[in-house]
Every structure is written in C-alpha cells, then in structure tokens.
Design a protein around this motif. Structure first.
Motif, short mmCIF file in Angstrom:
data_model
loop_
_atom_site.label_atom_id
_atom_site.label_comp_id
_atom_site.label_asym_id
_atom_site.label_seq_id
_atom_site.Cartn_x
_atom_site.Cartn_y
_atom_site.Cartn_z
N LEU A 1 0.84 -1.19 0.00
CA LEU A 1 0.00 0.00 0.00
C LEU A 1 0.87 1.25 0.00
CD1 LEU A 1 -2.58 -1.13 2.69
CD2 LEU A 1 -2.88 -1.14 0.21
N ASP A 2 0.43 2.25 -0.73
CA ASP A 2 1.16 3.51 -0.83
C ASP A 2 0.48 4.56 0.06
OD1 ASP A 2 2.51 5.82 -1.48
OD2 ASP A 2 2.31 5.54 -3.65
N ALA A 3 1.10 4.87 1.18
CA ALA A 3 0.52 5.81 2.13
C ALA A 3 0.43 7.22 1.58
CB ALA A 3 1.33 5.81 3.42
N ASP B 1 -9.73 -2.86 3.43
CA ASP B 1 -10.03 -3.54 2.17
C ASP B 1 -8.90 -4.49 1.76
OD1 ASP B 1 -12.36 -2.08 2.14
OD2 ASP B 1 -11.73 -0.73 0.52
N ALA B 2 -7.66 -4.04 1.88
CA ALA B 2 -6.52 -4.86 1.47
C ALA B 2 -6.39 -6.12 2.32
CB ALA B 2 -5.24 -4.04 1.54
N THR C 1 -9.57 8.27 7.47
CA THR C 1 -10.62 7.37 6.98
C THR C 1 -10.14 6.61 5.75
OG1 THR C 1 -12.33 8.82 7.84
CG2 THR C 1 -12.99 7.26 6.13
N GLU C 2 -9.47 7.30 4.82
CA GLU C 2 -8.93 6.63 3.63
C GLU C 2 -7.88 5.60 4.02
OE1 GLU C 2 -7.48 9.01 0.41
OE2 GLU C 2 -9.26 10.28 0.44
N ALA C 3 -7.03 5.93 4.97
CA ALA C 3 -5.99 5.00 5.42
C ALA C 3 -6.62 3.75 6.03
CB ALA C 3 -5.07 5.68 6.43
N TYR D 1 -13.59 -4.59 12.37
CA TYR D 1 -12.20 -4.19 12.48
C TYR D 1 -11.88 -2.88 11.76
CZ TYR D 1 -11.44 -8.87 14.26
OH TYR D 1 -11.49 -10.02 15.01
N ALA D 2 -12.87 -2.17 11.30
CA ALA D 2 -12.64 -0.97 10.48
C ALA D 2 -12.55 0.31 11.29
CB ALA D 2 -13.75 -0.84 9.45
#
Length: 88
Positions: free
Chosen positions: A6-8, A23-24, A15-17, A31-32
């Motif tokens: 993943l590219d931080a 998802d990955a 929220t996006e992180a 767990y979200a």
C-alpha cells in the motif's frame, strides 16, 4: 503468503488509510473503526506480508496518528509470527 503493498502517499485522510488497510486485509466491518481493532485483527491474521510505502507521508499528513499507525503495525508483526510488516 499473501503479499499486500500500500502507498501511504495516496491517503488524504485517516478514513482513507483505515479503509485501504481494511479492504486490502479483507477484514470484517468490526475491524474498520480504530487502531486497536486493526491490531486485534492483525494479531490473529495468518500468512500476510504487508508493505507500507511512503510511510513518511503518514507522519507528515497525520502527525501523531500516523506514528501510532506505524507503531501499531510493527507491534502486531512482533506479536504475530505469521505476518510480516515492512515500512518504507
């Protein structure tokens, strides 16, 4: 072993992180919500090699939270011999 990279630098919000990791890692909704829940999921995971690219972006954009995320990922990998976490 499942390999996830993943590219931080692409994450514009916490929220996006969290969503990208959720998802990955193919986690259930429970767990979200926060880092503690993500830690729990990672310490129970099996056969995952997770690489976070551009980790400096996490520190710059999200300050303490970014550092906490990185530390949590490293701690989970130390706790669980079945996952590997690489931070770049």
């Amino acid at each position: 072993m499942r390999t996830i990279c993943l590219d931080a630098a692409l994450w514009e919000s916490r929220t996006e992180a969290r969503k990208a990791l959720h998802d990955a890692l193919e986690l259930s909704e429970e767990y979200a919500s926060n880092l503690d829940a993500l830690y729990d999921a990672l310490t129970e995971a099996r056969d995952i090699e997770l690489t976070i690219e551009n980790a400096d972006s996490l520190r710059e954009k999200f300050d303490r939270w970014g550092n906490s995320l990185i530390r949590m990922l490293q701690d989970a990998a130390e706790e669980n011999e079945f996952i590997r976490v690489t931070i770049h």
